[in-house]
Design a protein around this motif. Sequence first.
Motif, mmCIF file in Angstrom:
data_model
loop_
_atom_site.group_PDB
_atom_site.id
_atom_site.type_symbol
_atom_site.label_atom_id
_atom_site.label_comp_id
_atom_site.label_asym_id
_atom_site.label_seq_id
_atom_site.Cartn_x
_atom_site.Cartn_y
_atom_site.Cartn_z
ATOM 1 N N ALA A 56 0.841 -1.203 0.000
ATOM 2 C CA ALA A 56 0.000 0.000 0.000
ATOM 3 C C ALA A 56 0.874 1.251 0.000
ATOM 4 C CB ALA A 56 -0.939 0.001 1.203
ATOM 5 N N LEU A 57 1.910 1.241 0.812
ATOM 6 C CA LEU A 57 2.816 2.378 0.884
ATOM 7 C C LEU A 57 3.594 2.534 -0.421
ATOM 8 C CD1 LEU A 57 3.923 4.619 2.681
ATOM 9 C CD2 LEU A 57 5.637 3.013 3.510
ATOM 10 N N GLY A 58 4.068 1.417 -0.963
ATOM 11 C CA GLY A 58 4.815 1.464 -2.221
ATOM 12 C C GLY A 58 3.981 1.986 -3.373
ATOM 13 N N VAL A 59 2.730 1.544 -3.461
ATOM 14 C CA VAL A 59 1.845 2.025 -4.529
ATOM 15 C C VAL A 59 1.561 3.510 -4.338
ATOM 16 C CG1 VAL A 59 -0.495 1.858 -5.474
ATOM 17 C CG2 VAL A 59 0.831 -0.207 -5.045
ATOM 18 N N PHE A 60 1.382 3.929 -3.092
ATOM 19 C CA PHE A 60 1.118 5.339 -2.818
ATOM 20 C C PHE A 60 2.313 6.210 -3.185
ATOM 21 C CE2 PHE A 60 1.243 8.983 0.137
ATOM 22 C CZ PHE A 60 0.088 9.624 -0.268
ATOM 23 N N LEU A 61 3.523 5.764 -2.820
ATOM 24 C CA LEU A 61 4.712 6.596 -3.027
ATOM 25 C C LEU A 61 5.283 6.505 -4.438
ATOM 26 C CD1 LEU A 61 6.591 6.039 0.352
ATOM 27 C CD2 LEU A 61 5.292 8.040 -0.365
ATOM 28 N N ILE A 62 5.425 5.280 -4.962
ATOM 29 C CA ILE A 62 6.088 5.132 -6.258
ATOM 30 C C ILE A 62 5.264 4.394 -7.308
ATOM 31 C CG2 ILE A 62 8.419 5.300 -5.316
ATOM 32 C CD1 ILE A 62 8.620 2.269 -5.407
ATOM 33 N N GLY A 63 4.074 3.952 -6.926
ATOM 34 C CA GLY A 63 3.198 3.305 -7.887
ATOM 35 C C GLY A 63 3.495 1.838 -8.129
ATOM 36 N N VAL A 64 4.297 1.212 -7.266
ATOM 37 C CA VAL A 64 4.682 -0.185 -7.468
ATOM 38 C C VAL A 64 4.539 -0.952 -6.154
ATOM 39 C CG1 VAL A 64 6.560 -1.709 -8.153
ATOM 40 C CG2 VAL A 64 6.349 0.517 -9.221
ATOM 41 N N PRO A 65 3.868 -2.121 -6.177
ATOM 42 C CA PRO A 65 3.744 -2.943 -4.956
ATOM 43 C C PRO A 65 5.042 -3.727 -4.703
ATOM 44 C CG PRO A 65 2.589 -3.991 -6.758
ATOM 45 C CD PRO A 65 3.098 -2.677 -7.282
ATOM 46 N N MET A 66 5.985 -3.115 -4.056
ATOM 47 C CA MET A 66 7.324 -3.689 -3.903
ATOM 48 C C MET A 66 7.346 -5.007 -3.136
ATOM 49 S SD MET A 66 9.290 -1.826 -5.643
ATOM 50 C CE MET A 66 10.836 -2.530 -5.154
ATOM 51 N N SER A 67 6.575 -5.148 -2.095
ATOM 52 C CA SER A 67 6.595 -6.383 -1.294
ATOM 53 C C SER A 67 6.152 -7.587 -2.113
ATOM 54 C CB SER A 67 5.703 -6.242 -0.064
ATOM 55 O OG SER A 67 6.218 -5.257 0.794
ATOM 56 N N SER A 68 5.097 -7.433 -2.872
ATOM 57 C CA SER A 68 4.609 -8.539 -3.698
ATOM 58 C C SER A 68 5.593 -8.869 -4.806
ATOM 59 C CB SER A 68 3.262 -8.188 -4.324
ATOM 60 O OG SER A 68 2.281 -8.131 -3.330
ATOM 61 N N MET A 69 6.218 -7.859 -5.350
ATOM 62 C CA MET A 69 7.166 -8.079 -6.438
ATOM 63 C C MET A 69 8.443 -8.746 -5.957
ATOM 64 S SD MET A 69 6.631 -4.583 -8.599
ATOM 65 C CE MET A 69 7.937 -4.975 -9.740
ATOM 66 N N SER A 70 8.753 -8.605 -4.679
ATOM 67 C CA SER A 70 9.989 -9.185 -4.148
ATOM 68 C C SER A 70 9.755 -10.508 -3.419
ATOM 69 C CB SER A 70 10.678 -8.188 -3.213
ATOM 70 O OG SER A 70 9.861 -7.931 -2.091
ATOM 71 N N GLY A 71 8.600 -11.123 -3.625
ATOM 72 C CA GLY A 71 8.332 -12.438 -3.040
ATOM 73 C C GLY A 71 7.754 -12.403 -1.638
ATOM 74 N N GLY A 72 7.234 -11.274 -1.198
ATOM 75 C CA GLY A 72 6.702 -11.154 0.147
ATOM 76 C C GLY A 72 5.254 -11.588 0.303
#
Length: 90
Positions: A56-72
């Motif tokens: 949620a924070l990643g999408v808000f700040l940079i537009g990318v769901p970083m946790s899901s993309m990194s295997g989280g």
Amino acid sequence: MKRFAVTVAAFVCLVGCATPPDKIAGVPNAGPCTQADRERLALLTNQQNKAATGDALGVFLIGVPMSSMSGGDHETEIAVLKGRCGPPKT
């Protein structure tokens, strides 16, 4: 056209976000629930909460769901463990 592209990009990012663990339904399976399963479910639930918040924070700040993309994202394993043991006790 640019507005449409931005809308589609936002939708794709939101769809890729980690699901909060309380929204994950259990998948019925025949395995017995062990203490190790309960401990693993508690651990994964904690990690999934962090992944959902991070997405949620990643999408808000940079537009990318970083946790899901990194295997989280552990949605599949949580669903199997919930089907075997039920929701984690809090």
